[in-house]
Design a protein around this motif. Structure first.
Motif, short mmCIF file in Angstrom:
data_model
loop_
_atom_site.label_atom_id
_atom_site.label_comp_id
_atom_site.label_asym_id
_atom_site.label_seq_id
_atom_site.Cartn_x
_atom_site.Cartn_y
_atom_site.Cartn_z
N ARG A 1 0.83 -1.21 0.00
CA ARG A 1 0.00 0.00 0.00
C ARG A 1 0.86 1.26 0.00
O ARG A 1 0.50 2.28 -0.61
N ALA A 2 2.02 1.23 0.67
CA ALA A 2 2.93 2.38 0.66
C ALA A 2 3.46 2.63 -0.75
O ALA A 2 3.52 3.77 -1.20
N ARG A 3 3.81 1.56 -1.45
CA ARG A 3 4.28 1.70 -2.84
C ARG A 3 3.18 2.27 -3.73
O ARG A 3 3.43 3.14 -4.57
N GLU A 4 1.96 1.79 -3.55
CA GLU A 4 0.84 2.29 -4.34
C GLU A 4 0.62 3.78 -4.07
O GLU A 4 0.39 4.56 -4.99
N HIS A 5 0.69 4.16 -2.80
CA HIS A 5 0.49 5.57 -2.46
C HIS A 5 1.60 6.43 -3.06
O HIS A 5 1.34 7.49 -3.62
N ARG A 6 2.86 5.97 -2.95
CA ARG A 6 3.98 6.74 -3.49
C ARG A 6 3.85 6.89 -5.00
O ARG A 6 4.16 7.95 -5.55
N ALA A 7 3.36 5.85 -5.69
CA ALA A 7 3.19 5.93 -7.14
C ALA A 7 2.17 7.00 -7.52
O ALA A 7 2.30 7.66 -8.55
N LYS A 8 1.16 7.21 -6.67
CA LYS A 8 0.13 8.22 -6.91
C LYS A 8 0.57 9.61 -6.46
O LYS A 8 0.03 10.61 -6.92
N ASP A 9 1.55 9.68 -5.55
CA ASP A 9 2.00 10.94 -4.96
C ASP A 9 3.29 11.38 -5.63
O ASP A 9 4.38 11.24 -5.09
N SER A 10 3.17 11.92 -6.85
CA SER A 10 4.36 12.29 -7.61
C SER A 10 5.16 13.41 -6.95
O SER A 10 6.35 13.53 -7.17
N SER A 11 4.52 14.22 -6.11
CA SER A 11 5.24 15.31 -5.44
C SER A 11 6.09 14.80 -4.30
O SER A 11 7.00 15.47 -3.84
N MET A 12 5.80 13.58 -3.81
CA MET A 12 6.50 12.96 -2.69
C MET A 12 6.41 13.83 -1.43
O MET A 12 7.30 13.80 -0.58
N ASP A 13 5.33 14.61 -1.31
CA ASP A 13 5.14 15.46 -0.13
C ASP A 13 4.59 14.69 1.07
O ASP A 13 4.67 15.16 2.19
N ASP A 14 4.02 13.52 0.83
CA ASP A 14 3.41 12.76 1.92
C ASP A 14 4.44 11.88 2.62
O ASP A 14 5.22 11.19 1.96
N GLY A 15 4.44 11.91 3.93
CA GLY A 15 5.29 11.01 4.70
C GLY A 15 4.58 9.68 4.86
O GLY A 15 3.38 9.63 5.13
N LEU A 16 5.30 8.58 4.68
CA LEU A 16 4.74 7.24 4.78
C LEU A 16 5.50 6.45 5.84
O LEU A 16 6.73 6.40 5.81
N TYR A 17 4.75 5.83 6.75
CA TYR A 17 5.37 5.10 7.86
C TYR A 17 4.58 3.82 8.12
O TYR A 17 3.38 3.76 7.93
N ALA A 18 5.29 2.80 8.60
CA ALA A 18 4.67 1.54 8.99
C ALA A 18 4.40 1.60 10.49
O ALA A 18 5.31 1.82 11.27
N LEU A 19 3.15 1.43 10.87
CA LEU A 19 2.75 1.46 12.27
C LEU A 19 2.33 0.06 12.68
O LEU A 19 1.56 -0.58 11.96
#
Length: 82
Positions: free
Chosen positions: A42-60
């Protein structure tokens, strides 16, 4: 496998995993609960959609003993696969 050998009981629930997204590094939201392996997918999918890379992604993760942990992804982990 969880320390209780994968057996879920009322006193010992299974570990839980989420994707923590900090949208624009300001607005947090959770995706899940997910299987542990699904968090990276899901993190990879989100990063692929977030071309600006402004969103921080973390595993909780919340383990069976109630310990909460937050982990960061390595840059290479989020690279497109294939």
């Amino acid at each position: 496998m969880t320390p209780n050998n994968g057996i879920e009981t009322a006193t010992c629930p299974p570990a839980r995993h989420w994707l923590l997204v900090i949208e624009g590094d300001c607005e947090p939201f959770l995706v899940g609960p997910l299987d542990e392996s699904e968090v990276l997918v899901r993190a990879r999918e989100h990063r692929a959609k977030d071309s600006s890379m402004d969103d921080g992604l973390y595993a909780l993760s919340l383990d069976v003993e109630g310990n909460l942990s937050v982990g960061a992804f390595a840059h290479d982990e989020l690279a497109p696969q294939g």
